[in-house]
Scaffold this motif. Structure first.
Motif, PDB file in Angstrom:
ATOM      1  N   GLY A   8       4.138 -27.045 -25.833  1.00 47.76           N
ATOM      2  CA  GLY A   8       4.395 -26.421 -27.143  1.00 47.76           C
ATOM      3  C   GLY A   8       5.041 -25.383 -26.542  1.00 47.76           C
ATOM      4  O   GLY A   8       5.097 -25.059 -25.497  1.00 47.76           O
ATOM      5  N   ARG A   9       5.291 -24.515 -27.729  1.00 45.19           N
ATOM      6  CA  ARG A   9       6.120 -23.181 -27.324  1.00 45.19           C
ATOM      7  C   ARG A   9       5.434 -22.342 -26.551  1.00 45.19           C
ATOM      8  O   ARG A   9       6.275 -21.552 -25.532  1.00 45.19           O
ATOM      9  N   ASP A  10       4.152 -21.969 -26.583  1.00 49.81           N
ATOM     10  CA  ASP A  10       3.418 -21.354 -25.783  1.00 49.81           C
ATOM     11  C   ASP A  10       3.466 -21.615 -24.163  1.00 49.81           C
ATOM     12  O   ASP A  10       3.323 -20.914 -23.588  1.00 49.81           O
ATOM     13  N   ASP A  11       3.062 -22.927 -24.265  1.00 50.40           N
ATOM     14  CA  ASP A  11       3.093 -23.570 -22.824  1.00 50.40           C
ATOM     15  C   ASP A  11       4.386 -23.448 -22.136  1.00 50.40           C
ATOM     16  O   ASP A  11       4.386 -23.236 -20.583  1.00 50.40           O
ATOM     17  N   TRP A  12       5.645 -23.758 -22.684  1.00 45.65           N
ATOM     18  CA  TRP A  12       6.668 -23.762 -22.313  1.00 45.65           C
ATOM     19  C   TRP A  12       7.557 -22.232 -22.189  1.00 45.65           C
ATOM     20  O   TRP A  12       8.573 -22.046 -21.429  1.00 45.65           O
ATOM     21  N   GLN A  13       6.731 -21.223 -22.720  1.00 44.12           N
ATOM     22  CA  GLN A  13       7.405 -19.803 -23.024  1.00 44.12           C
ATOM     23  C   GLN A  13       8.719 -20.114 -23.466  1.00 44.12           C
ATOM     24  O   GLN A  13       9.863 -19.474 -22.899  1.00 44.12           O
ATOM     25  N   SER A  14       8.910 -20.925 -24.667  1.00 47.74           N
ATOM     26  CA  SER A  14      10.222 -21.110 -25.359  1.00 47.74           C
ATOM     27  C   SER A  14      11.038 -19.880 -25.797  1.00 47.74           C
ATOM     28  O   SER A  14      12.187 -19.888 -25.248  1.00 47.74           O
ATOM     29  N   GLU A  15      10.397 -18.913 -26.150  1.00 47.19           N
ATOM     30  CA  GLU A  15      11.166 -17.811 -26.505  1.00 47.19           C
ATOM     31  C   GLU A  15      11.859 -17.122 -25.614  1.00 47.19           C
ATOM     32  O   GLU A  15      13.341 -16.667 -25.566  1.00 47.19           O
ATOM     33  N   LYS A  16      11.191 -16.853 -24.685  1.00 43.65           N
ATOM     34  CA  LYS A  16      11.778 -16.409 -23.192  1.00 43.65           C
ATOM     35  C   LYS A  16      12.717 -17.286 -22.516  1.00 43.65           C
ATOM     36  O   LYS A  16      13.900 -16.698 -22.101  1.00 43.65           O
ATOM     37  N   LEU A  17      12.474 -18.494 -22.645  1.00 36.29           N
ATOM     38  CA  LEU A  17      13.567 -19.626 -22.066  1.00 36.29           C
ATOM     39  C   LEU A  17      14.834 -19.408 -22.964  1.00 36.29           C
ATOM     40  O   LEU A  17      15.967 -19.426 -22.156  1.00 36.29           O
ATOM     41  N   VAL A  18      14.758 -19.486 -24.216  1.00 32.27           N
ATOM     42  CA  VAL A  18      15.864 -19.468 -25.058  1.00 32.27           C
ATOM     43  C   VAL A  18      16.733 -18.120 -24.957  1.00 32.27           C
ATOM     44  O   VAL A  18      18.058 -17.979 -24.802  1.00 32.27           O
ATOM     45  N   GLU A  19      15.844 -16.877 -24.791  1.00 29.42           N
ATOM     46  CA  GLU A  19      16.614 -15.670 -24.647  1.00 29.42           C
ATOM     47  C   GLU A  19      17.455 -15.692 -23.311  1.00 29.42           C
ATOM     48  O   GLU A  19      18.407 -15.253 -23.222  1.00 29.42           O
ATOM     49  N   LEU A  20      16.778 -16.275 -22.076  1.00 30.87           N
ATOM     50  CA  LEU A  20      17.724 -16.576 -20.793  1.00 30.87           C
ATOM     51  C   LEU A  20      18.739 -17.277 -20.827  1.00 30.87           C
ATOM     52  O   LEU A  20      19.954 -17.139 -20.473  1.00 30.87           O
ATOM     53  N   VAL A  21      18.499 -18.453 -21.654  1.00 32.53           N
ATOM     54  CA  VAL A  21      19.784 -19.295 -21.737  1.00 32.53           C
ATOM     55  C   VAL A  21      20.827 -18.725 -22.517  1.00 32.53           C
ATOM     56  O   VAL A  21      22.003 -18.794 -22.202  1.00 32.53           O
ATOM     57  N   ARG A  22      20.620 -18.054 -23.579  1.00 32.37           N
ATOM     58  CA  ARG A  22      21.711 -17.363 -24.414  1.00 32.37           C
ATOM     59  C   ARG A  22      22.244 -16.192 -23.664  1.00 32.37           C
ATOM     60  O   ARG A  22      23.334 -16.006 -23.931  1.00 32.37           O
ATOM     61  N   LYS A  23      21.596 -15.711 -22.843  1.00 33.60           N
ATOM     62  CA  LYS A  23      22.164 -14.567 -22.078  1.00 33.60           C
ATOM     63  C   LYS A  23      23.097 -15.052 -21.089  1.00 33.60           C
ATOM     64  O   LYS A  23      24.075 -14.422 -20.857  1.00 33.60           O
ATOM     65  N   LEU A  24      22.810 -16.358 -20.394  1.00 31.24           N
ATOM     66  CA  LEU A  24      23.740 -16.954 -19.265  1.00 31.24           C
ATOM     67  C   LEU A  24      24.820 -17.583 -20.262  1.00 31.24           C
ATOM     68  O   LEU A  24      25.881 -17.558 -19.552  1.00 31.24           O
ATOM     69  N   GLN A  25      24.741 -18.210 -21.318  1.00 29.74           N
ATOM     70  CA  GLN A  25      25.667 -18.813 -22.063  1.00 29.74           C
ATOM     71  C   GLN A  25      25.571 -18.743 -23.649  1.00 29.74           C
ATOM     72  O   GLN A  25      24.836 -19.429 -24.297  1.00 29.74           O
ATOM     73  N   PRO A  26      25.937 -17.663 -24.366  1.00 26.96           N
ATOM     74  CA  PRO A  26      25.876 -17.237 -25.336  1.00 26.96           C
ATOM     75  C   PRO A  26      26.372 -18.196 -26.495  1.00 26.96           C
ATOM     76  O   PRO A  26      25.673 -18.346 -27.669  1.00 26.96           O
ATOM     77  N   GLY A  27      27.429 -19.021 -26.410  1.00 25.77           N
ATOM     78  CA  GLY A  27      27.714 -19.988 -27.168  1.00 25.77           C
ATOM     79  C   GLY A  27      27.207 -21.320 -27.261  1.00 25.77           C
ATOM     80  O   GLY A  27      27.584 -22.222 -27.731  1.00 25.77           O
ATOM     81  N   ILE A  28      26.055 -21.533 -26.409  1.00 22.37           N
ATOM     82  CA  ILE A  28      25.415 -22.797 -26.271  1.00 22.37           C
ATOM     83  C   ILE A  28      24.800 -23.217 -27.484  1.00 22.37           C
ATOM     84  O   ILE A  28      24.410 -22.613 -28.385  1.00 22.37           O
ATOM     85  N   ILE A  29      24.853 -24.689 -27.482  1.00 22.10           N
ATOM     86  CA  ILE A  29      24.095 -25.049 -28.922  1.00 22.10           C
ATOM     87  C   ILE A  29      22.840 -25.673 -28.385  1.00 22.10           C
ATOM     88  O   ILE A  29      22.796 -26.497 -27.406  1.00 22.10           O
ATOM     89  N   LEU A  30      21.607 -25.415 -29.173  1.00 20.91           N
ATOM     90  CA  LEU A  30      20.387 -25.868 -28.805  1.00 20.91           C
ATOM     91  C   LEU A  30      19.920 -26.788 -29.748  1.00 20.91           C
ATOM     92  O   LEU A  30      20.238 -26.789 -30.910  1.00 20.91           O
ATOM     93  N   ASN A  31      18.954 -27.719 -29.318  1.00 19.54           N
ATOM     94  CA  ASN A  31      18.290 -28.423 -30.217  1.00 19.54           C
ATOM     95  C   ASN A  31      16.810 -27.876 -30.822  1.00 19.54           C
ATOM     96  O   ASN A  31      16.700 -26.805 -30.215  1.00 19.54           O
ATOM     97  N   ASN A  32      16.203 -28.800 -31.516  1.00 19.39           N
ATOM     98  CA  ASN A  32      15.084 -28.161 -31.881  1.00 19.39           C
ATOM     99  C   ASN A  32      13.497 -28.577 -30.938  1.00 19.39           C
ATOM    100  O   ASN A  32      12.426 -28.627 -31.390  1.00 19.39           O
ATOM    101  N   ARG A  33      13.805 -28.958 -29.655  1.00 17.72           N
ATOM    102  CA  ARG A  33      13.025 -29.682 -29.101  1.00 17.72           C
ATOM    103  C   ARG A  33      12.164 -28.684 -28.129  1.00 17.72           C
ATOM    104  O   ARG A  33      11.081 -28.896 -27.242  1.00 17.72           O
ATOM    105  N   LEU A  34      12.537 -27.423 -28.280  1.00 17.69           N
ATOM    106  CA  LEU A  34      11.528 -26.271 -27.729  1.00 17.69           C
ATOM    107  C   LEU A  34      10.523 -25.741 -28.626  1.00 17.69           C
ATOM    108  O   LEU A  34       9.941 -24.867 -28.419  1.00 17.69           O
ATOM    109  N   ASP A  35      10.250 -26.592 -29.740  1.00 12.55           N
ATOM    110  CA  ASP A  35       9.284 -26.132 -30.677  1.00 12.55           C
ATOM    111  C   ASP A  35       9.412 -24.721 -31.242  1.00 12.55           C
ATOM    112  O   ASP A  35       8.732 -23.956 -31.428  1.00 12.55           O
ATOM    113  N   LEU A  36      10.594 -24.593 -31.735  1.00 14.79           N
ATOM    114  CA  LEU A  36      11.066 -23.286 -32.347  1.00 14.79           C
ATOM    115  C   LEU A  36      11.935 -23.872 -33.454  1.00 14.79           C
ATOM    116  O   LEU A  36      12.631 -24.529 -33.395  1.00 14.79           O
ATOM    117  N   PRO A  37      11.956 -22.872 -34.561  1.00 12.96           N
ATOM    118  CA  PRO A  37      12.755 -23.229 -35.554  1.00 12.96           C
ATOM    119  C   PRO A  37      14.170 -22.995 -35.338  1.00 12.96           C
ATOM    120  O   PRO A  37      14.539 -22.305 -34.531  1.00 12.96           O
TER     121      PRO A  37
END
Length: 234
Positions: A8-37
């Protein structure tokens, strides 16, 4: 989502992970598998009723050739070649993408049944690719047993259930200048309601506002035959 412990999002620290990914590649397309809206929606093993046209989120339908995501010698629930074609047609008709999973054997090869279905899909696409590549949903409502895709002034009718002799297409009276089967380029004749005077129509069996395609009695030997309709310019 009802995910178990450790998933789940808490176990994966999904919000921090998305923040890092978007910082590295702002135009990336993500799916819904990180348990985030948000993100690309990824329904598995079923066809959603709606698609991107009814939902601003992108949709990628995920399915398998049989009932298993990986190679399973004993899984015999194989989808037919025609069913695989119809999965692609249905996805594109709703503005969705199709992710079709294939599981190789332990030798890194696709088994004969998988190759057969992929070859059939490839051959169908070779003949009917104009109805798929660069095409998407249409504002016209397809009749029962069929799907529409559209690309500019070309409307594509996918006959998933082949009708007997003829089929009526609502809302297309006066809007079609030519019709043909896409797989062989053969012309299809069509009828429209006949004008009796300025205020009424003699329908001759054709519903008002519709056209009637005259189809061969025998279904062409291709899965989901496609009729390419050349629309008149407004």
């Amino acid at each position: 989502m009802g995910l178990g412990k450790g998933k789940g999002r808490d176990d994966w620290q999904s919000e921090k992970l998305v923040e890092l990914v978007r910082k590295l590649q702002p135009g990336i397309i993500l799916n819904n598998r990180l348990d985030l809206p948000g993100g690309v929606q990824t329904p598995e093993q079923f066809q959603p009723r709606a698609g991107a046209a009814a939902d601003t989120r992108l949709v990628e339908e995920c399915t398998t050739l049989n009932g298993s995501w990986g190679y399973d010698r004993d899984n015999l629930a194989w989808k037919s070649s025609e069913a695989v074609v119809n999965l692609l047609v249905d996805a594109v008709s709703k503005g969705n993408n199709l992710l079709l999973n294939v599981g190789p054997t332990g030798r890194g090869e696709f088994e004969p049944r998988a190759r057969e279905r992929l070859a059939a899909l490839g051959e169908w696409t070779r003949l009917n690719g104009r109805s798929i590549y660069g095409a998407g949903p249409s504002a016209f409502a397809a009749p029962y047993g069929a799907r529409y895709t559209q690309r500019g002034d070309r409307l594509y009718l996918h006959l998933q259930r082949y009708p007997i002799g003829a089929i009526e297409l609502d809302g297309l009276a006066g809007k079609v200048r030519y019709a043909q089967f896409l797989h062989d380029g053969s012309e299809i004749q069509f009828e429209e309601p006949e004008k009796k005077d300025w205020h009424s129509y003699v329908h001759a069996g054709v519903s008002e506002g519709a056209i009637r395609l005259k189809l061969p009695a025998v279904k062409p030997e291709v899965p989901a035959p496609v009729v390419e309709l050349f629309l008149k310019q407004p």
